[in-house]
Design an enzyme around this catalytic site. Structure first.
Site, PDB file in Angstrom:
ATOM      1  N   CYS A 178       0.896  -1.096  -0.227  1.00  0.00           N
ATOM      2  CA  CYS A 178       0.108   0.030  -0.069  1.00  0.00           C
ATOM      3  C   CYS A 178       0.874   1.231   0.135  1.00  0.00           C
ATOM      4  CB  CYS A 178      -0.894   0.133   1.269  1.00  0.00           C
ATOM      5  SG  CYS A 178      -2.518   1.203   0.893  1.00  0.00           S
TER       6      CYS A 178
ATOM      7  N   HIS B 237      -3.912  -4.529  -0.396  1.00  0.00           N
ATOM      8  CA  HIS B 237      -3.572  -5.132   0.941  1.00  0.00           C
ATOM      9  C   HIS B 237      -3.474  -6.865   0.811  1.00  0.00           C
ATOM     10  CE1 HIS B 237      -3.081  -1.632   3.431  1.00  0.00           C
ATOM     11  NE2 HIS B 237      -4.095  -1.300   2.676  1.00  0.00           N
TER      12      HIS B 237
ATOM     13  N   GLU C 176      -2.733  -8.832   2.958  1.00  0.00           N
ATOM     14  CA  GLU C 176      -3.201  -9.332   4.446  1.00  0.00           C
ATOM     15  C   GLU C 176      -4.736  -9.200   4.430  1.00  0.00           C
ATOM     16  OE1 GLU C 176      -2.434  -5.055   5.308  1.00  0.00           O
ATOM     17  OE2 GLU C 176      -1.891  -6.616   3.853  1.00  0.00           O
TER      18      GLU C 176
END
Length: 211
Positions: A83, A192, A194
């Site tokens: 990001c 992202h 994650e």
């Protein structure tokens, strides 16, 4: 426990806990740190980032993170930006009329997306090169989770003939923008991983497997 180690750089910005958990699920040993020795010695370094470009650069410089990234790359040591951790790798970022110098690993600038609805928040597909390592084994309709208003809308780096050209992945929200880059030891994603479920887990596994 795996012998492979990954450091997650702690410079006061970033989704540290979720990023750390996601990387740890690949089976590597993960350490959150601002210690240059640990960050330089790890097999891989993850640079997360959320918020404003200017604030992230101030935090990064406060712990010498820009020098850590530069030193690792000079030695061919893998780095993954996420990001805003990707955005700060460019020469500069422009937010609210303020231009901030970035790490300068790539030419070009990060600017506001040209879209009717901002931020770009939610799931989106990407256009990855066929020979991508990060996106290996994934279908073209695989979706990743984005949360951002700014991005690199152009790619300006041309690799010398003796080097493999960077692999640039694109996405679109109003305008096209750079969604990921694989450039030698330096990789980054605007989305992202994650927060991207199984697709993000696969991408992180692919990156870890390349260390």
């Amino acid at each position: 426990m795996s012998a492979t180690t990954v450091a997650v750089l702690d410079y006061g910005s970033g989704n540290l806990h979720s990023a750390t958990r996601a990387v740890a699920r690949t089976g590597v040993h993960v350490e959150v740190t601002a210690d240059p020795k640990i960050a330089l010695a790890a097999d891989g370094l993850v640079v997360p980032g959320v918020g404003a470009f200017d604030a992230c650069m101030k935090g990064l410089r406060s712990v010498g993170g820009d020098k850590i990234i530069g030193t690792r790359l000079a030695g061919g040591r893998p780095v993954l930006g996420i990001c805003v951790g990707m955005q700060i790798l460019f020469e500069r970022g422009v937010e609210h009329g303020i231009e901030t110098e970035g790490c300068g690993e790539w030419p070009g600038r990060v600017e506001r997306l040209d879209a009717a609805v901002l931020p770009h928040m939610g799931w989106n597909t990407v256009e990855a090169p066929a020979d991508s390592v990060l996106f290996a084994g994934m279908d073209a309709d695989t979706r990743f989770y984005f949360v951002h208003t700014y991005a690199a809308r152009t790619w300006e780096l041309d690799a010398p003939e003796r080097l493999a050209p960077p692999k640039v992945t694109w996405a679109e929200h109003g305008s096209r923008f750079v969604a990921a880059v694989e450039n030698g030891p330096l990789s980054a994603t605007q989305f992202h991983p994650e927060k991207s479920g199984d697709a993000g887990a696969q991408l992180l596994q692919n990156w870890v497997s390349s260390l």
